[in-house]
Design an enzyme around this catalytic site. Structure first.
Site, PDB file in Angstrom:
ATOM      1  N   ASP A  32       0.817  -1.227   0.000  1.00 16.03           N
ATOM      2  CA  ASP A  32       0.000   0.000   0.000  1.00 16.03           C
ATOM      3  C   ASP A  32       0.844   1.268   0.000  1.00 16.03           C
ATOM      4  O   ASP A  32       0.609   2.178  -0.798  1.00 16.03           O
ATOM      5  CB  ASP A  32      -1.077  -0.007   1.110  1.00 16.03           C
ATOM      6  CG  ASP A  32      -0.562  -0.137   2.534  1.00 16.03           C
ATOM      7  OD1 ASP A  32       0.663  -0.308   2.724  1.00 16.03           O
ATOM      8  OD2 ASP A  32      -1.395  -0.059   3.456  1.00 16.03           O
TER       9      ASP A  32
ATOM     10  N   ASP B 176      -5.836  -0.396   5.505  1.00 12.13           N
ATOM     11  CA  ASP B 176      -6.763  -0.754   6.581  1.00 12.13           C
ATOM     12  C   ASP B 176      -7.959   0.186   6.608  1.00 12.13           C
ATOM     13  O   ASP B 176      -9.117  -0.240   6.710  1.00 12.13           O
ATOM     14  CB  ASP B 176      -6.046  -0.718   7.942  1.00 12.13           C
ATOM     15  CG  ASP B 176      -4.738  -1.484   7.930  1.00 12.13           C
ATOM     16  OD1 ASP B 176      -4.545  -2.310   7.023  1.00 12.13           O
ATOM     17  OD2 ASP B 176      -3.899  -1.237   8.824  1.00 12.13           O
TER      18      ASP B 176
HETATM   19  C1  GLA Z   1      -0.403  -2.609   8.461  1.00  6.96           C
HETATM   20  C2  GLA Z   1      -0.559  -1.191   7.914  1.00  6.96           C
HETATM   21  C3  GLA Z   1      -1.056  -1.238   6.474  1.00  6.96           C
HETATM   22  C4  GLA Z   1      -0.212  -2.166   5.606  1.00  6.96           C
HETATM   23  C5  GLA Z   1       0.008  -3.502   6.309  1.00  6.96           C
HETATM   24  C6  GLA Z   1       0.965  -4.391   5.581  1.00  6.96           C
HETATM   25  O1  GLA Z   1      -1.646  -3.221   8.562  1.00  6.96           O
HETATM   26  O2  GLA Z   1      -1.451  -0.456   8.707  1.00  6.96           O
HETATM   27  O3  GLA Z   1      -1.097   0.058   5.943  1.00  6.96           O
HETATM   28  O4  GLA Z   1       0.994  -1.570   5.249  1.00  6.96           O
HETATM   29  O5  GLA Z   1       0.476  -3.340   7.643  1.00  6.96           O
HETATM   30  O6  GLA Z   1       0.433  -4.768   4.360  1.00  6.96           O
END
Ligand code: GLA
Length: 385
Positions: free
Chosen positions: A39, A176
């Protein structure tokens, strides 16, 4: 029977503030099927909003004071005035997510007013299922609905992410919050983290999403999360591209010799993971769980060996799940790494078999049986009737 977060929020609201809230807003946690650490490299990911949620019962106040109570944290509270500059609390305080969302919405030009709020939820905390994103997006949704803010689901997600960056100290990506805002019942959601486009992808009929909590608590802020992000940026800068999204595997393979070894490993994970994520969208559309399983296993190996965010106990749990599922599906570490959860996709008929394999074969570091969640893909944030 355990009461739902909505019931608990409503009840605590009546007890603490008297009367009824004006509204109840909700937002779900998430589990990522594939597309990890892509992301913040403006790549792709394919998470699912799950049927575990945070609910905010809210009522406006006229005096610019915000008074928030966490029903799940012994009714602990936070209180601040919107007339003074908003500042973070000590590191790790849940109030930072609330304060951060107020601050971010104001930075976006919106004017949420004071409010009384009670928070209750059933997203496991510290397990890697994004309880913090659920809280941020639920608070944003409550403010949007109460004060009729002209902000769309993506705007709420961005406000949540900003709260993480500026109030919680985690340089997280947008996955997320974006899926918590845009989830769809029965669907995974393909996120293009460059354009922020969200595309629902139907989950094949009869597929179970099983999430196993390793029992190893994780903290993004304390982990090496920010360091990994930095290494990815270093790799992009080395190749003179904006982000790793812009680096093809051909060019990477041809020119990687000049790059620092660790940065090269991180880049190889991200480039491969973007390819796997797009392939996974096709596999889901084709109802090809076996193909999805192959991709999930490859993703885990890459997280373990190239991105180096797994742990031996997590690898064992993943192996156990993969052996139990066989070629009918697959399993991998999910989320920010260094503990948290493992996700498996499999035919629903195999769920009981998987459950007993886990109960027989895995113990948390505390020696207890792990918590297993059978999740369904749910809707993103909204207001409860
Ligand atoms: C956490 C972060 C997300 C993403 C994941 C790994 O959940 O909050 O933004 O980077 O790790 O994919």
């Amino acid at each position: 029977m355990t009461r739902s977060p909505a019931e608990r929020a409503r009840e605590a609201f009546a007890q603490l503030f008297g009367g009824r809230p004006t509204l109840l807003a909700r937002a779900p946690g998430r589990v990522n099927l594939i597309g990890e650490f892509t992301d913040y490299n403006e790549g792709y990911c394919l998470p699912v909003a799950i049927d575990r949620e945070t609910v905010v019962a809210a009522r406006p106040r006229r005096d610019g004071i915000v008074h928030v109570v966490a029903a799940d944290d012994k009714n602990r509270e936070d209180r601040f005035s919107l007339d003074a500059p908003l500042v973070p609390l000590s590191n790790g305080h849940w109030g930072n997510y609330v304060r951060g969302v107020f601050a971010a919405l104001r930075r976006q030009g919106h004017l949420p007013g004071g409010a009384e709020m009670v928070i209750a939820g059933n997203v496991p905390q510290g397990a890697g299922l994004s309880s913090s994103a659920a809280l941020e997006v639920a608070v944003g949704q409550a403010l949007k609905s109460m004060f009729r803010l002209e902000v769309d689901a993506t705007g709420l997600a961005l406000a949540g992410q900003r709260a993480e960056h500026e109030f919680a100290g985690c340089q997280c990506g947008i996955m997320d919050q974006l899926v918590s805002a845009h989830g769809r019942t029965g669907h995974a959601v393909l996120l293009d983290c460059r354009t922020l486009a969200t595309t629902p992808v139907p989950m094949p009929e009869g597929t179970a999403i099983v999430v196993v909590e390793s029992g190893i608590q994780r903290g993004l802020v304390d982990s090496e999360y920010n360091l990994r992000r930095h290494q990815c940026e270093q790799a992009a800068a080395h190749f003179g591209v904006r982000t790793l999204r812009d680096l093809s595997s051909e060019r990477f393979n041809a020119e990687r010799g000049t790059l620092d070894t660790k940065a090269a490993q991180r880049a190889r994970h991200v480039i491969g993971e973007n390819e796997r994520t797009l392939a996974a969208v096709q596999a889901l559309r084709d109802g090809d769980l076996a193909g999805m399983g192959v991709l999930m296993r490859a993703a885990h190996v890459s997280l373990r060996d190239d991105f180096e965010v797994s742990l031996p106990a997590i690898d064992e749990l993943v192996d156990l799940l993969n052996s139990a599922v066989g070629s009918a599906g697959g399993a991998r570490l999910t989320g920010g790494g260094f503990g948290g959860c493992v996700v498996a996709l499999l035919p629903a008929a195999m769920t009981a078999q998987l459950r007993s394999a886990v109960m027989r074969g895995y113990r948390t570091p505390q020696g207890t049986a792990p918590v297993i969640h059978v999740c369904s893909a749910s809707d993103g944030a909204g207001v409860l009737a």
